[in-house]
Design an enzyme around this catalytic site. Structure first.
Site, PDB file in Angstrom:
ATOM      1  N   GLY A  80       4.560  -0.256  -1.528  1.00 21.56           N
ATOM      2  CA  GLY A  80       4.207   1.123  -1.882  1.00 21.56           C
ATOM      3  C   GLY A  80       3.921   1.220  -3.373  1.00 21.56           C
ATOM      4  O   GLY A  80       3.645   0.216  -4.036  1.00 21.56           O
ATOM      5  N   PHE A  81       3.998   2.414  -3.921  1.00 22.46           N
ATOM      6  CA  PHE A  81       3.675   2.583  -5.334  1.00 22.46           C
ATOM      7  C   PHE A  81       4.605   1.770  -6.233  1.00 22.46           C
ATOM      8  O   PHE A  81       4.155   1.105  -7.165  1.00 22.46           O
ATOM      9  CB  PHE A  81       3.714   4.059  -5.724  1.00 22.46           C
ATOM     10  CG  PHE A  81       2.538   4.832  -5.204  1.00 22.46           C
ATOM     11  CD1 PHE A  81       1.274   4.619  -5.741  1.00 22.46           C
ATOM     12  CD2 PHE A  81       2.676   5.753  -4.183  1.00 22.46           C
ATOM     13  CE1 PHE A  81       0.166   5.313  -5.265  1.00 22.46           C
ATOM     14  CE2 PHE A  81       1.573   6.451  -3.699  1.00 22.46           C
ATOM     15  CZ  PHE A  81       0.323   6.229  -4.237  1.00 22.46           C
ATOM     16  N   GLY A 103       8.387  -4.393  -0.219  1.00 22.62           N
ATOM     17  CA  GLY A 103       7.726  -3.083  -0.119  1.00 22.62           C
ATOM     18  C   GLY A 103       6.493  -3.007  -0.995  1.00 22.62           C
ATOM     19  O   GLY A 103       6.554  -3.272  -2.198  1.00 22.62           O
ATOM     20  N   ALA A 113       5.033   9.889  -6.289  1.00 22.04           N
ATOM     21  CA  ALA A 113       4.306   8.658  -6.598  1.00 22.04           C
ATOM     22  C   ALA A 113       4.384   8.265  -8.084  1.00 22.04           C
ATOM     23  O   ALA A 113       4.645   7.097  -8.391  1.00 22.04           O
ATOM     24  CB  ALA A 113       2.852   8.787  -6.142  1.00 22.04           C
ATOM     25  N   GLU A 148       1.839  21.710   2.639  1.00 19.88           N
ATOM     26  CA  GLU A 148       0.499  21.179   2.887  1.00 19.88           C
ATOM     27  C   GLU A 148       0.149  21.202   4.373  1.00 19.88           C
ATOM     28  O   GLU A 148      -0.949  21.605   4.763  1.00 19.88           O
ATOM     29  CB  GLU A 148       0.408  19.741   2.346  1.00 19.88           C
ATOM     30  CG  GLU A 148       0.277  19.703   0.839  1.00 19.88           C
ATOM     31  CD  GLU A 148       0.690  18.363   0.219  1.00 19.88           C
ATOM     32  OE1 GLU A 148       0.602  18.253  -1.010  1.00 19.88           O
ATOM     33  OE2 GLU A 148       1.098  17.452   0.954  1.00 19.88           O
ATOM     34  N   VAL A 197      11.852  -7.223   6.675  1.00 22.94           N
ATOM     35  CA  VAL A 197      13.067  -7.814   6.101  1.00 22.94           C
ATOM     36  C   VAL A 197      14.251  -7.418   6.961  1.00 22.94           C
ATOM     37  O   VAL A 197      14.461  -6.243   7.250  1.00 22.94           O
ATOM     38  CB  VAL A 197      13.258  -7.346   4.644  1.00 22.94           C
ATOM     39  CG1 VAL A 197      14.618  -7.785   4.119  1.00 22.94           C
ATOM     40  CG2 VAL A 197      12.137  -7.903   3.772  1.00 22.94           C
ATOM     41  N   ASP A 247      11.450   5.429  -4.243  1.00 23.80           N
ATOM     42  CA  ASP A 247      12.267   6.439  -3.575  1.00 23.80           C
ATOM     43  C   ASP A 247      13.629   5.911  -3.159  1.00 23.80           C
ATOM     44  O   ASP A 247      14.563   6.695  -2.940  1.00 23.80           O
ATOM     45  CB  ASP A 247      11.535   6.960  -2.320  1.00 23.80           C
ATOM     46  CG  ASP A 247      10.333   7.817  -2.671  1.00 23.80           C
ATOM     47  OD1 ASP A 247      10.102   8.057  -3.864  1.00 23.80           O
ATOM     48  OD2 ASP A 247       9.627   8.259  -1.736  1.00 23.80           O
TER      49      ASP A 247
END
Lengths: 413, 413
Positions: A10-11, A8, A311, A167, A76, A296
């Site tokens: 991501g952050f 992964g 994040a 949002e 994966v 997460d």
């Protein structure tokens, strides 16, 4: 040399890889996407404010100078804990240390049939799909010759009152009220109805109650109808049932829930109700000290309760997992993870936001400027920050939205 | 008030609509896309240099101030010449005057089975698909453990030596040689082979012969292998046959031919071999003076032979069709269309281009600056020209390409 596999980009995963830049390890970063995504601005792509490449950068470009990492575009399929091997796209990646940071996707809590009618927002493909959906809805409203049908095309229901829902609802209302005026001949986009429905007692439940109330007021000022204590009981192609009421609408957006990616299960480790992996103090898997779960996907706890799925928390976990690996390599014990909460931000619309920094709470224009500066600051490292700024300045002054391009084939009428 | 229906919002259709801005007519513009596309820069989206919204703008946004036009997002299914009605998405649009400007799409000359292996480039969706294809090819090369397979993933064949083929081949070679260096660990992208194959005796056959020769040299300097007199005889998933040779490759790009959109046939009018509608002197349909065909769909002739399928020609035809309608409304006869040829431009790569203005011919850096300034000038009216300029300046100095995002699900290995 020790082999580290990170799943992964991501952050959590990307920050872990970067934290290992000077370590004597061979890193393989595996992701099913070729890019790192600046997820906090994904709603801007979904609502046609930004182009997709403005908030995404190829992982191999970001990491081109870090010679100890190989990036693999692959999905994966399994993790062999006993054999210490990750299997992805038919290839085997043996590891000495593994960091799993594959994140979450949206979940429908047993109502998987809702997915087709109420798309969620996690990936760029999701965002482009959502953009095409809501832009097409206005097109259908314009071409419809039946008043009830036009009404249904001009009704937008956003399910879920967390930051993403807030949002999306705020931005949709702004688009209908400001961006699209004068562009249609048969409909008045300002008559579009945007509903934000939340099952709980207040929107933004993670924020302080007075900020929830402020966000509620700011949304209604933008033209959003906010309904709290309103659980959704069914979603179909042309209607949504909220509590006891039926709302005729053609566009439903799902921002109500997430579940951990399937890799939580692939680890064969205990998970919580949302499928997140229960990790130890140092984010390692109980019984497998060579495996860490970050971001997460991890069900971690800080002093003030569970670590939120945002994040900054993911970055901290990624860095911590990397630090634990460095400690182990040096023969030192790994330290427990301590989450440093920096605050919660949610933007609502032009000049409208809420910021919860604990003791300091901001609302309205001040909060919005804080939100804007924070996001521009964190976009640094992306080459696109200048382009993003231009798009935003343009949107601020003119209400234009530069990415109002429907690329998917349009829906059948 | 006279009802004018315009089918297609490309250069011909949009310029026709604009030319009718002050006319006492009710215009309906029907397009199956919601946007006008700046087609001359489409290859930049396909090669990850620009984001899709940078070269496209919603038709209704462009026309928001022109109150006599209604934009409809719909696909035209039939044209009833006797009943003077266009049928689109189940709705009927009666007309007094009709302008058909639905353009061309790529054609495989009876080899429709090649379409799946060799995508063409006409729409934004095509460009995003092509972008995902060639970026994924480098990813597959990196993860392949078989040398022959890696070689095939690193071989790119562009079929067709017209301007689009030249632009695509030159840009792909630049990406392989400059953009992607240092980003891979197992392959060297600089070893990628880009072939441009052309059935005819020279590339850019519409240009003067010395410019063709210059373009050929400039392409080879960028690392492209150019093969002329090389007709493609078969295309499959893993190989292309060119003349008598078999090339093992996984990425084939089709830039070899176009055919008129199906609406030529829907008009039940005589068409040429490419399906383009044979129009009269004033671009109207013989026998139906109320129907005009403009842009690439029209087989029109100028003094120097057939009118080429380029943006300036399409604009001129659109404006002319509008002028004919204005003349008819005023009771005057319509004038014959006279094509004013302004020149041909093709870009090859950084600092490499050819410009054919008749007596004035430019090559190399001078031609490239001419091309750049001409395209920036014609992008004016698009809000994105500043963003495009930033992306280009960035690409020029750093060879970065900002849109290297694979959004489609990646191909199976």
């Amino acid at each position: 040399m020790a082999r580290v596999v990170v799943v992964g980009g991501g952050f959590a995963g990307l920050w872990a890889v970067r934290a290992l830049a000077r370590a004597p390890v061979e890193i393989t970063l595996i992701d099913s996407c070729n890019h790192h995504l600046f997820q906090p601005l994904l709603y801007q792509v979904a609502t046609a404010g930004l182009a997709a490449p403005s908030i995404a950068a190829p992982l191999r470009h970001i990491l081109r100078r870090q010679r100890n990492v190989t990036v693999q575009l692959a999905t994966v399929s399994a993790i062999d804990r006993a054999g210490r091997t990750v299997i992805a796209a038919g290839a085997r990646y043996p590891y000495d240390y593994l960091i799993v940071a594959s994140g979450v996707s949206h979940a429908y809590f047993g109502h998987e049939d809702w997915a087709g009618h109420a798309p969620g927002l996690k990936t760029l493909a999701d965002a482009l799909h959502m953009r095409a959906r809501f832009l097409t809805a206005f097109e259908r409203a314009e071409s419809s010759r039946c008043a009830a049908e036009t009404r249904a095309w001009l009704t937008f229901v956003v399910v879920g009152g967390g930051p993403t829902g807030v949002e999306l609802a705020g931005t949709l209302a702004e688009i209908a009220r400001h961006t699209l005026t004068r562009e249609f001949r048969r409909i008045d986009p300002r008559t579009a109805q945007v509903l934000l429905v939340e099952a709980g007692a207040r929107i933004l439940p993670a924020f302080a109650p007075d900020l929830s109330a402020s966000a509620h007021r700011q949304l209604e000022r933008l033209g959003v109808t906010v309904r709290t204590n309103s659980p959704v009981t069914s979603i179909a192609a042309t209607e949504v049932r909220v509590a006891d009421e039926t709302i005729h609408c053609r566009t439903v957006i799902w921002a109500a829930g997430v579940a951990a990616s399937g890799l939580g299960r692939a680890l064969a480790a205990p998970v919580d109700r949302a499928g997140r992996v229960l990790v130890g103090d140092d984010l390692s898997l109980p019984g497998s000290p060579e495996i860490f779960v970050a971001g997460d996907l991890a069900a971690a706890s800080g002093r003030g309760g569970p670590v939120p799925g945002i994040a900054p928390a993911a970055k901290q976990m990624g860095v911590h997992a990397a630090a634990c690996i460095l400690a182990r390599l040096a023969g030192r014990p790994s330290a427990p993870f301590r989450y440093r909460h920096q605050g919660l931000l949610a933007t609502i619309g032009r000049g409208a936001a809420v910021v919860d920094l604990g003791r300091v709470r901001l609302t309205g224009l001040v909060a919005w400027w804080f939100w804007l500066l924070a996001h521009v600051y964190f976009l640094i490292g992306f080459r696109n920050r200048l382009v993003v700024l231009i798009d935003w300045a343009d949107a601020y002054w003119t209400y234009h939205r530069g990415a109002r391009i429907i690329v998917e084939p349009s829906q059948p009428p």
